[in-house]
Scaffold this motif. Structure first.
Motif, mmCIF file in Angstrom:
data_model
loop_
_atom_site.group_PDB
_atom_site.id
_atom_site.type_symbol
_atom_site.label_atom_id
_atom_site.label_comp_id
_atom_site.label_asym_id
_atom_site.label_seq_id
_atom_site.Cartn_x
_atom_site.Cartn_y
_atom_site.Cartn_z
ATOM 1 N N PRO A 191 -0.326 -10.338 -9.819
ATOM 2 C CA PRO A 191 -0.874 -11.068 -8.660
ATOM 3 C C PRO A 191 -0.031 -10.809 -7.423
ATOM 4 O O PRO A 191 1.192 -10.640 -7.509
ATOM 5 C CB PRO A 191 -0.808 -12.531 -9.100
ATOM 6 N N GLU A 192 -0.669 -10.766 -6.271
ATOM 7 C CA GLU A 192 0.037 -10.472 -5.026
ATOM 8 C C GLU A 192 0.721 -11.685 -4.421
ATOM 9 O O GLU A 192 1.573 -11.548 -3.539
ATOM 10 C CB GLU A 192 -0.947 -9.875 -4.008
ATOM 11 N N ASP A 193 0.374 -12.864 -4.897
ATOM 12 C CA ASP A 193 0.957 -14.091 -4.355
ATOM 13 C C ASP A 193 2.470 -14.090 -4.519
ATOM 14 O O ASP A 193 3.002 -13.781 -5.588
ATOM 15 C CB ASP A 193 0.379 -15.324 -5.074
ATOM 16 N N GLY A 194 3.172 -14.439 -3.443
ATOM 17 C CA GLY A 194 4.624 -14.538 -3.487
ATOM 18 C C GLY A 194 5.358 -13.240 -3.249
ATOM 19 O O GLY A 194 6.588 -13.222 -3.214
ATOM 20 N N LEU A 195 4.622 -12.139 -3.096
ATOM 21 C CA LEU A 195 5.248 -10.845 -2.851
ATOM 22 C C LEU A 195 4.947 -10.376 -1.428
ATOM 23 O O LEU A 195 3.812 -10.467 -0.970
ATOM 24 C CB LEU A 195 4.741 -9.799 -3.843
ATOM 25 N N THR A 196 5.974 -9.890 -0.755
ATOM 26 C CA THR A 196 5.819 -9.327 0.582
ATOM 27 C C THR A 196 6.127 -7.840 0.517
ATOM 28 O O THR A 196 7.175 -7.435 0.005
ATOM 29 C CB THR A 196 6.779 -10.004 1.583
ATOM 30 N N VAL A 197 5.211 -7.012 1.020
ATOM 31 C CA VAL A 197 5.371 -5.554 0.961
ATOM 32 C C VAL A 197 5.484 -5.006 2.385
ATOM 33 O O VAL A 197 4.679 -5.336 3.255
ATOM 34 C CB VAL A 197 4.180 -4.897 0.241
ATOM 35 N N THR A 198 6.492 -4.175 2.607
ATOM 36 C CA THR A 198 6.712 -3.537 3.905
ATOM 37 C C THR A 198 6.801 -2.030 3.710
ATOM 38 O O THR A 198 7.488 -1.557 2.801
ATOM 39 C CB THR A 198 8.006 -4.036 4.567
ATOM 40 N N SER A 199 6.100 -1.282 4.555
ATOM 41 C CA SER A 199 6.097 0.173 4.467
ATOM 42 C C SER A 199 6.658 0.792 5.734
ATOM 43 O O SER A 199 6.480 0.248 6.827
ATOM 44 C CB SER A 199 4.666 0.694 4.243
ATOM 45 N N TRP A 200 7.321 1.934 5.570
ATOM 46 C CA TRP A 200 7.836 2.720 6.691
ATOM 47 C C TRP A 200 7.099 4.056 6.692
ATOM 48 O O TRP A 200 7.646 5.093 6.333
ATOM 49 C CB TRP A 200 9.332 2.942 6.544
ATOM 50 N N ARG A 201 5.853 4.056 7.081
ATOM 51 C CA ARG A 201 5.063 5.287 7.070
ATOM 52 C C ARG A 201 5.348 6.179 8.271
ATOM 53 O O ARG A 201 5.211 7.395 8.195
ATOM 54 C CB ARG A 201 3.566 4.950 7.016
ATOM 55 N N SER A 202 5.712 5.568 9.372
ATOM 56 C CA SER A 202 5.949 6.335 10.597
ATOM 57 C C SER A 202 7.341 6.074 11.154
ATOM 58 O O SER A 202 7.574 6.227 12.347
ATOM 59 C CB SER A 202 4.886 5.982 11.644
ATOM 60 N N GLY A 203 8.263 5.667 10.301
ATOM 61 C CA GLY A 203 9.628 5.416 10.734
ATOM 62 C C GLY A 203 9.891 3.992 11.159
ATOM 63 O O GLY A 203 11.045 3.612 11.387
ATOM 64 N N LYS A 204 8.843 3.171 11.260
ATOM 65 C CA LYS A 204 8.990 1.779 11.651
ATOM 66 C C LYS A 204 8.386 0.880 10.582
ATOM 67 O O LYS A 204 7.384 1.233 9.962
ATOM 68 C CB LYS A 204 8.300 1.524 12.997
ATOM 69 N N PRO A 205 8.984 -0.303 10.367
ATOM 70 C CA PRO A 205 8.442 -1.201 9.342
ATOM 71 C C PRO A 205 7.074 -1.747 9.735
ATOM 72 O O PRO A 205 6.863 -2.158 10.872
ATOM 73 C CB PRO A 205 9.490 -2.314 9.264
ATOM 74 N N GLN A 206 6.163 -1.742 8.778
ATOM 75 C CA GLN A 206 4.827 -2.270 8.989
ATOM 76 C C GLN A 206 4.410 -3.091 7.771
ATOM 77 O O GLN A 206 4.700 -2.703 6.634
ATOM 78 C CB GLN A 206 3.809 -1.143 9.192
ATOM 79 N N GLY A 256 -0.262 4.380 -1.689
ATOM 80 C CA GLY A 256 -0.044 5.810 -1.868
ATOM 81 C C GLY A 256 1.273 6.328 -1.313
ATOM 82 O O GLY A 256 2.239 5.571 -1.114
ATOM 83 N N ASN A 257 1.332 7.629 -1.059
ATOM 84 C CA ASN A 257 2.568 8.318 -0.666
ATOM 85 C C ASN A 257 3.103 7.803 0.662
ATOM 86 O O ASN A 257 2.362 7.636 1.632
ATOM 87 C CB ASN A 257 2.320 9.820 -0.554
ATOM 88 N N GLN A 258 4.430 7.598 0.704
ATOM 89 C CA GLN A 258 5.111 7.131 1.914
ATOM 90 C C GLN A 258 6.613 7.312 1.732
ATOM 91 O O GLN A 258 7.100 7.365 0.599
ATOM 92 C CB GLN A 258 4.795 5.656 2.167
ATOM 93 N N PRO A 259 7.372 7.434 2.826
ATOM 94 C CA PRO A 259 8.815 7.662 2.705
ATOM 95 C C PRO A 259 9.553 6.494 2.056
ATOM 96 O O PRO A 259 10.407 6.695 1.189
ATOM 97 C CB PRO A 259 9.273 7.861 4.156
ATOM 98 N N LEU A 260 9.217 5.266 2.498
ATOM 99 C CA LEU A 260 9.963 4.089 2.070
ATOM 100 C C LEU A 260 9.032 2.896 1.982
ATOM 101 O O LEU A 260 8.169 2.695 2.837
ATOM 102 C CB LEU A 260 11.096 3.800 3.063
ATOM 103 N N CYS A 261 9.214 2.127 0.925
ATOM 104 C CA CYS A 261 8.441 0.902 0.732
ATOM 105 C C CYS A 261 9.373 -0.130 0.105
ATOM 106 O O CYS A 261 10.194 0.206 -0.760
ATOM 107 C CB CYS A 261 7.226 1.165 -0.164
#
Length: 369
Positions: A248-263, A285-290
């Motif tokens: 379940p996604e509840d309680g989890l926060t996901v941040t991606s750095w697809r373009s060098g900045k956190p989103q 999918g594919n990304q530098p950092l998550c």
């Protein structure tokens, strides 16, 4: 054969070719092929240089081959005919009854040695576990056609052991559950069930107790998944795979750095379920950092995965235990792993790769810097 009959056949054949040419001219060019999951050749730009070196003619040939009317249908019919004649291998993919299994070719042993040396160097600076995930060709060897060549993956695991790098034992757990669908039938990745068994192996290697399977309530996210082996092989008559989400996604926060900045991102990006690459629904999918954060995790520690795409389905399980799970993909993240781990106060590093990816990856040198 009479002259009239010969002329009739010639006229019909020329009409057929002319009709295909006219159809090709009328149809708009396609940019991609969903069935093959690749970009299609476009009409090349003319220049005297490309004409002289032959690349223009090759471009024309590739263009007509890729833009041929009903290309996917003709390609599928060709493969189906070959299969009826007894062929079992299609573009380095074996048809094994109702599933596809990719062959693993002999690797560049110098590259393998370099990758192992990079992991060893990283392990001398911080706590590191390496986990190499055997492919379906190893776990389901008996399903391969008799005499089918596929590289011995067990030898690599023994090589890692000899180097003294602490390993996660993926192979034994997948072997124990080999009667279950631990890999997709049309894709090279492990299923969510396979990732769950992989998660158990990781937790035991870390000295922790994994959550029992009964803890999770699998959700069928898609029943129309055709993976990379379906695209690569041209075997287009198998039933689609099913994708399941267990966490379940509840309680989890996901941040991606697809373009060098956190989103802000998502554990499951369901928009991909409407596309060809449905596996990318896991973490987008594919990304530098998550980074996956769990405020309610029992362990207030940070875990770093230096990984390939297999970890997209694995990381949600690990996030049930750790305050933060960081995922670095060295195909897109080109800085030092050790530097990142030190800056982020990482408590434990896992190097997690499928064996076919580990033996071909040319970016793992960053792990040793």
């Amino acid at each position: 054969m009479t002259k009239a009959y010969s002329r009739t056949l010639t006229v019909l054949f020329c009409a057929f070719l002319g009709g295909l040419l006219a159809w090709h001219i009328v149809l708009p060019d396609r940019s991609t092929s969903e069935a093959e999951n690749r970009t299609l050749a476009q009409f090349p730009e003319f220049s005297w240089k490309t004409l002289a070196d032959g690349s223009y003619a090759k471009g024309i040939e590739a263009y007509f081959a890729d833009q041929f009317p009903m290309r996917d249908t003709w390609t599928g019919a060709k493969v189906r005919t070959e299969q009826m004649l007894g062929k079992r291998e299609f573009h380095a993919v074996y048809l094994c009854e109702d599933r596809l299994i990719a062959a693993v070719p002999e690797p560049d042993h110098a590259l393998v040695a370099r990758n192992l040396a990079s992991v060893k160097k990283l392990s001398e600076r911080m706590p590191v576990l390496i986990g190499l995930i055997p492919s379906a060709a190893d776990i389901w060897q008996e399903k391969l056609p008799s005499g089918a060549p596929s590289w011995d993956q067990q030898g690599l695991l023994e090589q890692v052991k000899a180097m003294g790098i602490k390993q996660i034992e993926f192979r034994p757990v997948l072997q124990r559950h080999r009667q279950e669908p631990v890999f997709y039938r049309t894709d090279h990745h492990w299923t969510t069930l396979g990732a769950y068994y992989g998660y158990r192996a990781v937790m035991y290697a870390l000295g922790q107790e994994p959550l029992p399977k009964e803890t999770f309530l699998p959700e069928t996210a898609s029943g129309t998944f055709y993976g990379t082996l379906y695209s690569q092989s041209g075997v287009h008559w198998l039933e689609p795979d099913t994708i399941e989400f267990w966490i379940p996604e509840d309680g989890l926060t996901v941040t991606s750095w697809r373009s060098g900045k956190p989103q802000p991102s998502m554990l499951y990006d369901r928009s991909y379920l409407e596309r060809k690459d449905q596996y990318s629904a896991f973490l987008g999918g594919n990304q530098p950092l998550c980074v996956i954060e769990n405020e309610n995790a029992a362990r207030q520690e940070k875990l770093l995965l230096v990984r390939d795409s297999y970890s997209d389905a694995l990381a949600p399980f690990l996030a049930q235990h750790y305050q933060q799970v960081h995922l670095l993909d060295l195909r897109y993240y080109h800085d030092s792993v050790a530097k990142y781990a030190e800056e982020q106060d990482i408590d434990q590093v896992l190097v997690l790769y499928s064996i076919p990816n580990f033996i071909t990856d040319r970016n793992l040198v960053l792990a040793g810097r």
